[in-house]
Design a protein around this motif. Structure first.
Motif, short mmCIF file in Angstrom:
data_model
loop_
_atom_site.label_atom_id
_atom_site.label_comp_id
_atom_site.label_asym_id
_atom_site.label_seq_id
_atom_site.Cartn_x
_atom_site.Cartn_y
_atom_site.Cartn_z
N ASP A 31 0.93 -1.20 0.09
CA ASP A 31 0.00 0.05 0.06
C ASP A 31 0.79 1.40 -0.07
O ASP A 31 0.30 2.33 -0.34
N ALA A 32 2.04 1.28 0.55
CA ALA A 32 2.82 2.31 0.42
C ALA A 32 3.27 2.90 -0.90
O ALA A 32 3.50 4.01 -0.97
N GLU A 33 3.20 1.90 -1.75
CA GLU A 33 3.46 2.36 -3.03
C GLU A 33 2.43 2.65 -3.98
O GLU A 33 2.77 3.17 -5.04
N ARG A 34 1.02 2.86 -3.47
CA ARG A 34 0.14 3.41 -4.23
C ARG A 34 0.24 4.79 -4.59
O ARG A 34 0.85 5.63 -3.71
N GLY A 35 -0.63 5.25 -5.56
CA GLY A 35 -0.39 6.57 -5.89
C GLY A 35 -1.38 7.57 -5.14
O GLY A 35 -1.59 7.40 -4.09
N GLY A 54 -7.93 20.79 -4.40
CA GLY A 54 -6.83 21.41 -4.22
C GLY A 54 -6.03 20.72 -2.87
O GLY A 54 -5.17 21.16 -2.28
N ARG A 55 -6.55 19.39 -2.62
CA ARG A 55 -6.00 18.49 -1.76
C ARG A 55 -5.51 17.27 -2.24
O ARG A 55 -5.97 16.83 -3.42
N VAL A 56 -4.48 16.65 -1.77
CA VAL A 56 -4.00 15.48 -2.18
C VAL A 56 -4.28 14.19 -1.19
O VAL A 56 -3.77 14.39 -0.09
N TYR A 57 -4.54 13.11 -1.68
CA TYR A 57 -5.07 12.08 -0.87
C TYR A 57 -4.15 10.88 -1.37
O TYR A 57 -3.73 10.45 -2.39
N TRP A 58 -3.86 10.01 -0.29
CA TRP A 58 -3.26 8.63 -0.48
C TRP A 58 -4.06 7.78 -1.01
O TRP A 58 -5.44 7.66 -0.42
N ASP A 103 -5.14 12.53 3.72
CA ASP A 103 -4.54 13.72 3.29
C ASP A 103 -3.10 13.74 3.53
O ASP A 103 -2.76 13.82 4.54
N VAL A 104 -2.42 13.95 2.37
CA VAL A 104 -0.84 14.02 2.45
C VAL A 104 -0.35 15.46 1.96
O VAL A 104 0.79 15.60 1.83
N THR A 105 -1.34 16.31 1.74
CA THR A 105 -0.92 17.75 1.00
C THR A 105 0.32 18.42 1.68
O THR A 105 1.20 18.82 1.11
N ASP A 106 0.01 18.41 2.97
CA ASP A 106 1.09 19.62 3.65
C ASP A 106 2.24 18.69 4.20
O ASP A 106 3.25 19.24 4.58
N ARG A 107 2.33 17.44 3.51
CA ARG A 107 3.54 16.59 3.58
C ARG A 107 4.55 16.36 2.50
O ARG A 107 5.47 15.90 2.35
N LEU A 108 3.97 16.91 1.22
CA LEU A 108 4.37 16.63 -0.01
C LEU A 108 5.75 17.55 -0.24
O LEU A 108 5.37 18.89 -0.01
#
Length: 664
Positions: A326-330, A336-340, A358-363
């Motif tokens: 699962d760590a390799e999933r897109g 305006g937000r990015v999700y695992w 939500d991984v937006t603030d960690r990208l």
């Protein structure tokens, strides 16, 4: 019998051969044996540990040995020693580790001078064993667990004021693993101040040659359960609910709860997991894990905790079993937000909120400045590329952001033109990653000139409505544009100077003179004198006419205790070059920063680290000493460490190297 200053407590179980070096390092402390008592507890060893301790005790009256039946944990021998300790301070030293020669003197002085109850000495590892680093970035005479990274190291290898331990009646719980965490946590939470010694290698932590460290052998989750529960209960006992408790609890949620679940839970039997471990873990989550804690964790920990809250046992087992896949999933970009893009993302049956994915603030936002050039009319043009990791550069709207940190001016935003970038992969992720930004100094402030002061430059990288802001780095190959006289308004010429900060970031100075390279002091080399042992040689150039304007330039070495030595530099006949020779062989052991102070307009020039310096070796009486550069001690300044050579240890190391070569 007078009270010793420090009681060094050493629990020992089958600790050969490392034990001898451990005890030797305690006996050879510069604080002196008259200030020490060393209490070593042989916990039922069968490999000669007890006999070696008795041999060493016969040579050293400050070493006391206690023999007992094996207890199966380091807690019991430490507690036995604590019950008889008499020192003003207590230091816990594991039998496979060892101390730097000046460690205890420095730590005791720090505690005495600052009236602190706990002192952390810098930890290092000679064999690659992971050690804490964040808290040791700088020496801190007095701090606490809320304004430093101290709480992120809960090992007991520290100096404790014994009165603190006795006031709390603090002892180690008799568990096999994580026994030191609740002990250290309770001490931290009740301490009157914490000190950090970061400018000296105090504690050397290593793996045992036979691999029987308890940390390595007690690797079942069941071994950790009681110690982890005590950690949570200890924090709850001493801190009221709220942000301060959440800050401390977060450490245990990340390190003692989530971390072991990912890599240890599936080692247990399914029956034990379901019937014994899982219910207690859920109880911890219900009682101690708040929403503010979850919000600060990485996505996979957020997901795990939400599933535990919802009592979804099967999903918990599944996500742990499939963690690597699962760590390799897109990723999914939405609003305006990015999700695992995890299989449980927006699975209505699972009921996990979008915020968990939500991984937006960690990208991270990656960027490179290709060029920085002056155009006509006081326009500074910056070009390069920038993109947000895992976000295709569609609908780009990147802006250059200027923030004045010393003039009180409002933030200024300059839109950038986007374009394709040669050299990046030819796909949609980078199609519009290139940027061109023109800063018109006379009109940048909403039609008005850019105000006077120092301006830091940032990039607000935007694509698909996602925004990440990063500090702008210096141009490639450090090609910083020259100083420019800009006519901000009729009759008002202003000096604008682009410069690179010591962290490698690009900034602008508007309206003030900034020291230029043509009047600077530049160091060109540092080495050890070939014939005069222990003498540091520094060479450089003084730019400008005949090196004038630099005052009385000197070469100086000094440490954090204000021990200082300096010598004047010698100018070459041409007047621009200089050399300086400074003997360090008379200095006391420690780390020394090397600088070039002057009475001229540039108060201090740092001497940088130069690769290939090697070390200097000399003798003081019959004792050998060395001086060597410490590569990562400072980002900007050469740091030289002077130390006495531990001859027996050096001989043993040399012998081991010879044996390895023979066997290899």
């Amino acid at each position: 019998m007078s009270q010793p200053k420090v009681s060094v407590i050493v629990p020992a179980y089958n600790a050969m051969p490392e034990l001898t070096e451990c005890i030797d390092s305690a006996m050879e402390q510069t604080i002196g044996l008259d200030q020490l008592e060393i209490i070593a507890v042989n916990d039922g060893s069968t490999d000669g540990t007890g006999e070696e301790l008795d041999r060493l005790a016969a040579l050293c009256p400050s070493l006391r040995v206690i023999h007992q039946e094996n207890s199966g944990t380091a807690s019991v021998p430490r507690n036995v020693a604590l019950d008889v300790a008499r020192g003003e301070y207590v230091f816990f030293l594991d039998s496979d580790d060892y101390l730097g020669p000046d460690a205890l003197r420095r730590m005791v002085a720090m505690a005495d001078d600052n009236r602190t109850d706990i002192v952390l000495g810098k930890m290092v590892s000679p064999d690659g064993r992971p050690v804490p680093t964040a808290v040791f970035k700088s020496t801190q005479p007095r701090t606490d667990i809320f304004s430093s990274a101290a709480y992120w190291t809960l090992g007991c290898w520290k100096l404790f004021r014994r009165s603190l331990l006795e006031r709390l009646n603090l002892r180690f719980p008799p568990v096999r693993n994580t026994e030191d965490k609740p002990f250290t946590a309770a001490a931290y939470l009740n301490a009157d101040g914490v000190s950090v010694v970061a400018d000296y290698d105090c504690y050397y932590q290593r793996h045992r040659a036979n691999g029987n460290n308890l940390t390595l052998t007690a690797q079942n989750l069941s071994h950790r359960m009681e110690g982890t529960r005590l950690c949570f209960e200890t924090v709850a006992r001493y801190l009221e609910p709220g942000p301060r408790r959440d800050r401390i609890m977060r450490r245990h949620v990340e390190w003692e709860l989530c971390g072991p679940l990912w890599w240890l839970l599936l080692r247990e039997s399914e029956e034990d997991i379901r019937e014994r471990l899982y219910p207690e873990i859920r109880d911890w989550v219900e009682n101690w894990v708040t929403d503010p804690i979850i919000e600060k964790l990485v996505a996979r920990d957020r997901l795990l905790l939400h599933l535990l809250r919802a009592d979804r046992f099967d999903d918990v087992i599944t996500v742990i079993r499939n963690a690597e896949e699962d760590a390799e999933r897109g990723h999914v970009v939405d609003g305006g937000r990015v999700y695992w893009d995890h299989p449980l993302f927006r699975d209505t049956a699972a009921g996990v909120p979008d915020s968990a994915f939500d991984v937006t603030d960690r990208l991270p936002a990656h960027h490179r400045v290709g060029s920085a050039d002056w155009l006509k009319g006081g326009v500074l043009r910056l070009t390069g590329h920038a993109y947000i990791e895992n976000v295709a550069s569609l609908d780009p709207a990147t802006e250059l952001v200027l923030r004045c940190h010393d003039g009180g001016h409002p933030e200024i935003r300059v839109p950038a033109r986007t374009q394709a970038v040669p050299g990046l992969p030819d796909d949609e992720r980078y199609a519009n990653a290139g940027f061109v930004a023109d800063i018109s100094l006379p009109t940048a402030a909403d039609g008005a000139p850019l105000g006077q002061g120092a301006w830091n430059l940032f990039l607000d990288v935007r694509a698909q409505g996602v925004s990440r802001t990063v500090r702008m780095k210096s141009p490639e190959a450090e090609r910083t544009p020259s100083q420019e006289i800009v006519t901000m308004s009729p009759g008002e010429p202003t000096t604008v100077t682009p410069y690179v900060t010591k962290w490698g970031n690009l900034s602008l100075d508007v309206g003030r003179e900034v020291p230029r390279d043509d009047t600077s002091c530049r160091v060109t080399g540092a080495s050890w004198h070939r014939s005069r042992k222990g003498t540091l040689v520094v060479a450089g150039k003084l730019a400008g006419e005949s090196g004038q304007g630099h005052g009385a330039l000197r070469l100086r070495v000094e440490n954090g205790a204000s021990d200082c030595r300096e010598t004047p530099v010698s100018l070459s006949r041409a007047g621009c070059g200089f050399t300086a020779e400074l003997p360090v062989k008379g200095l006391s052991p420690g780390r020394y920063a090397v600088t070039l102070p002057t009475s001229g307009p540039f108060p201090v020039t740092a001497v940088p680290y130069f690769t290939g310096m090697g070390r200097a070796l000399w003798f003081r009486g019959a004792r050998p000493y060395t001086a060597r550069p410490v590569r990562k001690a400072s980002e900007t300044t050469l740091v030289v460490e002077v130390r006495a050579v531990d001859v027996p240890r050096a001989a043993r190391r040399k012998l081991r190297e010879v044996v390895r070569k023979v066997r290899g």
